[in-house]
Scaffold this motif. Structure first.
Motif, PDB file in Angstrom:
ATOM      1  N   ARG A 126       0.664  -1.108  -0.107  1.00 37.02           N
ATOM      2  CA  ARG A 126       0.053   0.062   0.073  1.00 37.02           C
ATOM      3  C   ARG A 126       0.803   1.198  -0.256  1.00 37.02           C
ATOM      4  N   LEU A 127       1.609   1.097  -0.923  1.00 34.10           N
ATOM      5  CA  LEU A 127       2.643   2.458  -1.238  1.00 34.10           C
ATOM      6  C   LEU A 127       2.159   3.610  -1.726  1.00 34.10           C
ATOM      7  N   PHE A 128       2.431   4.907  -1.277  1.00 36.61           N
ATOM      8  CA  PHE A 128       1.961   6.071  -1.936  1.00 36.61           C
ATOM      9  C   PHE A 128       2.950   7.023  -1.739  1.00 36.61           C
ATOM     10  N   HIS A 129       2.970   8.062  -2.310  1.00 40.10           N
ATOM     11  CA  HIS A 129       3.721   9.219  -2.601  1.00 40.10           C
ATOM     12  C   HIS A 129       3.076  10.215  -1.921  1.00 40.10           C
ATOM     13  N   LEU A 130       3.641  11.041  -0.575  1.00 36.60           N
ATOM     14  CA  LEU A 130       3.083  12.042  -0.098  1.00 36.60           C
ATOM     15  C   LEU A 130       4.033  13.273  -0.278  1.00 36.60           C
ATOM     16  N   HIS A 131       3.668  14.441  -0.913  1.00 35.82           N
ATOM     17  CA  HIS A 131       4.242  15.624  -1.169  1.00 35.82           C
ATOM     18  C   HIS A 131       4.111  16.606   0.107  1.00 35.82           C
ATOM     19  N   ASP A 132       5.043  17.112   0.531  1.00 37.80           N
ATOM     20  CA  ASP A 132       5.412  18.113   1.545  1.00 37.80           C
ATOM     21  C   ASP A 132       6.111  19.120   1.111  1.00 37.80           C
ATOM     22  N   ASP A 133       5.336  20.528   0.908  1.00 36.85           N
ATOM     23  CA  ASP A 133       5.807  21.570   0.513  1.00 36.85           C
ATOM     24  C   ASP A 133       5.520  22.528   1.631  1.00 36.85           C
ATOM     25  N   SER A 134       6.691  23.329   2.049  1.00 38.43           N
ATOM     26  CA  SER A 134       6.587  24.143   3.142  1.00 38.43           C
ATOM     27  C   SER A 134       5.600  25.376   2.657  1.00 38.43           C
ATOM     28  N   ASP A 135       5.484  25.682   1.340  1.00 38.34           N
ATOM     29  CA  ASP A 135       4.786  26.788   1.153  1.00 38.34           C
ATOM     30  C   ASP A 135       3.043  26.530   1.137  1.00 38.34           C
ATOM     31  N   GLU A 136       2.883  25.329   1.160  1.00 36.42           N
ATOM     32  CA  GLU A 136       1.603  24.975   1.175  1.00 36.42           C
ATOM     33  C   GLU A 136       1.043  24.611   2.611  1.00 36.42           C
ATOM     34  N   SER A 137      -0.101  24.754   2.797  1.00 37.99           N
ATOM     35  CA  SER A 137      -0.772  24.545   4.137  1.00 37.99           C
ATOM     36  C   SER A 137      -1.099  23.064   4.339  1.00 37.99           C
ATOM     37  N   VAL A 138      -1.341  22.021   3.353  1.00 36.62           N
ATOM     38  CA  VAL A 138      -1.780  20.906   3.594  1.00 36.62           C
ATOM     39  C   VAL A 138      -0.775  20.103   2.713  1.00 36.62           C
ATOM     40  N   TYR A 139      -0.620  18.738   3.140  1.00 37.61           N
ATOM     41  CA  TYR A 139      -0.011  17.672   2.406  1.00 37.61           C
ATOM     42  C   TYR A 139      -0.942  17.441   1.144  1.00 37.61           C
ATOM     43  N   ARG A 140      -0.015  16.781   0.255  1.00 34.55           N
ATOM     44  CA  ARG A 140      -0.634  16.457  -0.860  1.00 34.55           C
ATOM     45  C   ARG A 140      -0.159  15.014  -1.516  1.00 34.55           C
ATOM     46  N   VAL A 141      -1.134  14.096  -1.619  1.00 30.46           N
ATOM     47  CA  VAL A 141      -0.903  12.690  -2.268  1.00 30.46           C
ATOM     48  C   VAL A 141      -0.714  12.826  -3.802  1.00 30.46           C
ATOM     49  N   ASN A 142       0.538  12.827  -4.229  1.00 32.12           N
ATOM     50  CA  ASN A 142       0.863  12.765  -5.606  1.00 32.12           C
ATOM     51  C   ASN A 142       0.702  11.315  -6.309  1.00 32.12           C
ATOM     52  N   ALA A 143       0.784  10.413  -5.649  1.00 36.83           N
ATOM     53  CA  ALA A 143       0.579   9.081  -6.568  1.00 36.83           C
ATOM     54  C   ALA A 143       0.339   8.037  -5.513  1.00 36.83           C
ATOM     55  N   ILE A 144      -0.356   7.190  -6.095  1.00 39.88           N
ATOM     56  CA  ILE A 144      -0.780   5.908  -4.983  1.00 39.88           C
ATOM     57  C   ILE A 144      -0.262   4.690  -6.001  1.00 39.88           C
ATOM     58  N   HIS A 145      -0.833   3.579  -5.371  1.00 36.28           N
ATOM     59  CA  HIS A 145      -0.492   2.325  -6.068  1.00 36.28           C
ATOM     60  C   HIS A 145      -1.526   1.829  -7.164  1.00 36.28           C
ATOM     61  N   ASP A 146      -1.453   2.739  -8.014  1.00 36.75           N
ATOM     62  CA  ASP A 146      -2.484   2.098  -9.224  1.00 36.75           C
ATOM     63  C   ASP A 146      -1.709   2.566 -10.420  1.00 36.75           C
ATOM     64  N   GLU A 147      -2.542   2.288 -11.613  1.00 37.79           N
ATOM     65  CA  GLU A 147      -1.739   2.387 -13.159  1.00 37.79           C
ATOM     66  C   GLU A 147      -1.037   3.584 -13.260  1.00 37.79           C
ATOM     67  N   ARG A 148      -1.321   4.615 -12.976  1.00 41.94           N
ATOM     68  CA  ARG A 148      -1.012   5.987 -12.875  1.00 41.94           C
ATOM     69  C   ARG A 148      -0.065   6.504 -12.146  1.00 41.94           C
ATOM     70  N   GLY A 149       0.220   5.496 -11.061  1.00 43.34           N
ATOM     71  CA  GLY A 149       1.180   6.093  -9.774  1.00 43.34           C
ATOM     72  C   GLY A 149       2.164   5.063  -9.724  1.00 43.34           C
ATOM     73  N   TYR A 150       2.182   3.854 -10.358  1.00 40.58           N
ATOM     74  CA  TYR A 150       3.245   3.097 -10.240  1.00 40.58           C
ATOM     75  C   TYR A 150       4.700   3.457 -10.292  1.00 40.58           C
ATOM     76  N   ARG A 151       4.687   3.962 -11.477  1.00 39.33           N
ATOM     77  CA  ARG A 151       6.295   4.432 -11.944  1.00 39.33           C
ATOM     78  C   ARG A 151       6.795   5.520 -10.942  1.00 39.33           C
ATOM     79  N   ARG A 152       5.932   6.423 -10.499  1.00 39.82           N
ATOM     80  CA  ARG A 152       5.953   7.782  -9.890  1.00 39.82           C
ATOM     81  C   ARG A 152       6.375   7.285  -8.474  1.00 39.82           C
ATOM     82  N   VAL A 153       5.661   6.554  -7.727  1.00 39.53           N
ATOM     83  CA  VAL A 153       5.929   5.809  -6.414  1.00 39.53           C
ATOM     84  C   VAL A 153       7.231   5.117  -6.451  1.00 39.53           C
ATOM     85  N   ARG A 154       7.502   4.308  -7.420  1.00 41.99           N
ATOM     86  CA  ARG A 154       8.905   3.536  -7.554  1.00 41.99           C
ATOM     87  C   ARG A 154       9.805   4.430  -7.501  1.00 41.99           C
TER      88      ARG A 154
END
Length: 534
Positions: free
Chosen positions: A419-447
């Motif tokens: 259940r891997l996913f990529h969490l983006h943490d930007d100091s200029d933003e007030s919230v975290y953002r999930v950039n990619a999850i374990h699906d077809e669109r996110g496999y290569r980004r997570v890896r």
């Protein structure tokens, strides 16, 4: 002897196939019963494990040396970075006192083993372990880690298993002689400065294969050449006022072999005010740092290889009736604790467990080689369905480091399972953002993002010796190429720069630039000549 007993002794032992159900218990075939052990029992376990490791798994290892030590000796090994021979330094005693206090209070446990990358490969096992744990440790360290040390390309490039023990013996005696001759305080301060720069004292690209066996012999030869080399370097500095100073920056930088990322190497070769023995001390610390650099780059692979190896061996011993059900359950209890991965929202979560990720990837490679899906065949055409899992694993263990291994071998199946996913943490933003999850669109980004976490070329600060003001005040100029706008912690940076200045003998300036060459900050530290040799 009864007829039944004689008949049993004449029959050849049944050899179970991998995965076959364990035969009924037969005490005459067990390697041991109970938890107690003696040296004969350890020898029987070692021989049985070695047979499986070499003849069934096809491992290639250095000769083994197993040493039984106490918990206090294990703490001592912790303090001296696991090496059986090492010079004296106050930091080792500090680490020992801290680790011992935490261990006695029950705030931390001890490793079951420590293994040395040497030939013979030295594995320390604790006398407090049960015999099942001793067998587990031997399988894990003496064969899993041992195979990885001998065959991985990084260790072949950067380590000398044949020469390390002899070199450490030379280093220990050399520094002891320096303490007698020049005083413990000056030697200790030189070591302090060298230790502060250990992470900036390694070559990242191969120059020549490390040969530690010749280092002790070459020490005198190096010292005899030092004076001539340094005279050639520093005669370019103007001796009189009005004399024309070198104006060709490229010529000066070429003379000094700049830029140079290995700060300890540069100081050892070019620092104008160090004594010969201090240069040798820097060289010793630099070699020790270089020796351990492959382990930092292969944590997931090394532990994954050793954990997969011990799992296969201990399971095979159970399948063939060499260990009992109770012993196997004891093993599984320890093994599952080692490879446990807390979820991201678990209070125990502190990042990805390298044992968990490494073991899961090794098992996944085995699955893909022996029982692939169509998805596996599309992602891994090179070895999917090959039928030889160990060949695929041995190839991976030999030719990759953590970053490239994850980029090449992390599968969509395992990403979904973990259940891997990529969490983006930007100091200029007030919230975290999930950039990619374990699906077809996110496999290569997570890896890619997971692999980047193990890329030490981007994780360690990129600091290089950029220039030296030979014609002026001989100030040493360092450049830090800032990544993602993250500057060095100012107080820590000044403390380390002070060590650089003390070794260089003159002022040191650190310039922090962004990727566009814009200067973000400058830090200057003066030298304290009292720390230099006379």
């Amino acid at each position: 002897m009864t007829p039944a007993t004689a008949d049993r002794l004449k029959k050849p032992a049944h050899k179970a196939e991998p995965g076959e159900k364990a035969p009924p218990p037969d005490d005459s075939r067990l390697l041991y019963t109970g938890a107690d052990w003696d040296y004969d029992t350890i020898k029987r376990c070692h021989d049985a494990i070695q047979d499986i490791a070499l003849n069934e798994l096809g491992l290639d290892v250095y000769p083994n040396q197993i040493e039984v030590i106490t918990s206090e000796q294990m703490l001592d090994a912790y303090a001296s970075i696991g090496m059986p021979l090492l010079y004296r330094h106050w930091s080792f005693g500090k680490h020992f006192a801290r680790d011992e206090a935490m261990y006695r209070r029950g705030m931390r446990g001890l490793a079951y083993e420590i293994v040395i990358n040497s030939s013979p490969c030295i594995s320390y096992i604790m006398e407090e372990n049960s015999i099942t744990m001793q067998a587990l440790v031997i399988a894990h360290a003496a064969f899993g880690h041992n195979h990885f040390f001998k065959n991985n390309y990084l260790f072949q490039q950067w380590t000398d298993a044949e020469g390390i023990l002899g070199y450490l013996d030379f280093a220990k005696s050399y520094i002891a002689r320096c303490e007698e001759r020049y005083g413990q305080q000056l030697v200790e301060r030189t070591l302090d400065a060298a230790h502060a720069l250990m992470n900036q004292g390694i070559h990242r690209y191969p120059r020549r294969r490390l040969d530690l066996q010749s280092e002790a012999r070459r020490e005198q030869e190096r010292h005899e050449m030092q004076r001539q080399l340094y005279n050639d370097l520093w005669r370019t500095v103007p001796a009189k006022k009005g004399q024309k100073a070198p104006s060709d920056e490229e010529r000066r930088r070429a003379l000094l072999d700049l830029p140079e990322e290995n700060i300890l190497y540069f100081l050892e070769k070019k620092a104008p005010r160090l004594a010969n023995w201090q240069r040798e001390v820097l060289r010793i610390v630099r070699h020790v740092a270089q020796y351990f650099s492959p382990q930092r780059q292969t944590k997931v692979m090394n532990e994954g290889c050793a954990t997969y190896t011990h799992y296969r061996i201990m399971t095979r011993l159970h399948e063939t009736g060499r260990i009992s059900d109770g012993a196997y359950l004891e093993f599984l209890h320890s093994h599952t604790a080692v490879v446990f991965q807390p979820a991201f929202d678990d209070p125990r979560y502190s990042g990805i467990n390298p044992y968990a990720l490494g073991f899961a990837m090794m098992q996944d490679i085995e699955r893909i080689a022996t029982n692939p899906t169509e998805e596996d065949r599309a992602w891994f055409p090179g070895y999917a369905g090959s039928g030889d899992a160990m060949a695929a694993l041995r190839d991976a263990w030999a030719n990759y480091r953590d970053e490239s291994f994850i980029l090449q071998y992390l599968s969509p199946h395992l990403m979904r399972k973990m259940r891997l996913f990529h969490l983006h943490d930007d100091s200029d933003e007030s919230v975290y953002r999930v950039n990619a999850i374990h699906d077809e669109r996110g496999y290569r980004r997570v890896r890619q993002q997971l692999a980047a976490q193990y890329d030490f070329s981007s994780l360690d600060p990129d600091i290089q010796i950029a220039d030296v003001d030979l014609a002026g005040d001989r100030r040493l100029i360092l450049e830090h190429r800032v990544q993602n706008g993250v500057l060095l912690a100012e107080e820590d940076a000044k403390s380390v720069l002070q060590h650089v200045a003390n070794l260089w003998g003159y002022d040191v300036m650190l310039v922090e630039n962004d990727n566009d060459g814009k200067t973000l900050r400058k830090l200057t530290v003066p030298a304290r000549t009292v720390l230099l040799a006379e």
